[in-house]
Enzyme design. Structure first.
Site, PDB file in Angstrom:
ATOM      1  N   CYS A  52       7.035 -44.640  48.133  1.00 31.75           N
ATOM      2  CA  CYS A  52       7.217 -44.480  49.573  1.00 31.75           C
ATOM      3  C   CYS A  52       6.030 -45.095  50.319  1.00 31.75           C
ATOM      4  O   CYS A  52       5.798 -46.287  50.227  1.00 31.75           O
ATOM      5  CB  CYS A  52       7.465 -43.021  49.934  1.00 31.75           C
ATOM      6  N   HIS A  81      12.367 -42.256  46.782  1.00 31.71           N
ATOM      7  CA  HIS A  81      11.629 -41.186  46.118  1.00 31.71           C
ATOM      8  C   HIS A  81      12.216 -40.924  44.736  1.00 31.71           C
ATOM      9  O   HIS A  81      13.252 -40.267  44.626  1.00 31.71           O
ATOM     10  CB  HIS A  81      11.702 -39.904  46.945  1.00 31.71           C
ATOM     11  N   GLU A 113      11.235 -38.853  42.585  1.00 34.80           N
ATOM     12  CA  GLU A 113      11.208 -37.406  42.319  1.00 34.80           C
ATOM     13  C   GLU A 113      12.363 -36.668  42.980  1.00 34.80           C
ATOM     14  O   GLU A 113      12.633 -35.505  42.644  1.00 34.80           O
ATOM     15  CB  GLU A 113       9.862 -36.812  42.756  1.00 34.80           C
TER      16      GLU A 113
END
Length: 207
Positions: A83, A187, A189
């Site tokens: 990001c 992202h 995650e």
């Protein structure tokens, strides 16, 4: 293998660390210590929020930028930016003024400007990642995005540093890369299996 998860007081480090562990990482050190980064085998730089604030936080730690530059650019340690951590690779960011990036990859970070009136900013949610080149880390699939600014490079595909795009009423950079450096706008995650698979590939990557 030591993985340095760089703490610039920006981003959900806990979520990124958990995702890295789920992908197979064992020896993770959350740190902003230049000495630790100097000895790391892999480096991950996450970030959320404004470009300028993230850049300022990084430079507020004495010796951190120099340690990253030496370990990544000179010693070619595998590096992943996430990001805003990816955006910082650019020469400059134009969010709330002009801000100097790390300058590792030629380009600027500018506000997303979708052509369609129905496309909202921030660009938020699941969207396709479309590789422009064959890269060992970046696969075609769907990832989770949340951003209002995006990298604009000086070339893409073969011979360029933009290695994947997504579409948000127009092309938007999804990933950049050169040599031992990769940055993703999405992202990992938050991208479930797609993101964990990418992180697992990063842990095995030998650029």
């Amino acid at each position: 293998m030591t993985l340095a998860l760089v703490d610039i007081q920006s981003g959900n480090l806990h979520s990124v660390e958990n995702a890295l562990r789920a992908a197979g990482a064992v020896d993770i050190v959350v740190t902003a210590d230049p000495a630790v980064i100097a000895g790391a085998d892999r480096i991950v730089l996450p970030g959320v929020g404004a470009f300028g604030a993230c850049a300022a936080n990084l430079r507020a730690v004495n010796g951190l930028e120099a340690a990253l530059r030496r370990r990544v650019l000179d010693e070619r340690t595998p590096f992943l930016g996430i990001c805003v951590g990816m955006q910082l690779l650019a020469e400059r960011g134009e969010e709330l003024g002009q801000h100097r990036g790390l300058g590792w990859i030629a380009g600027s970070v500018r506000r997303v400007d979708p052509a369609g009136s129905d496309a909202k900013v921030p660009h938020m949610g699941w969207n396709d990642v479309v590789p422009l080149v064959d890269h060992p880390l970046i696969a075609r699939g769907e990832a989770y995005f949340l951003h209002s600014y995006a990298f604009e490079g000086e070339g893409d595909g073969e011979g360029g540093d933009v290695i994947a795009r997504t579409d948000h009423a127009g092309p938007v950079t999804a990933a950049i890369g050169r040599d031992n450096i990769v940055g993703v706008q999405f992202h990992p995650e938050k991208s479930q299996r797609y993101g964990l698979d990418l992180l697992a590939r990063f842990l095995e990557w030998q650029p």
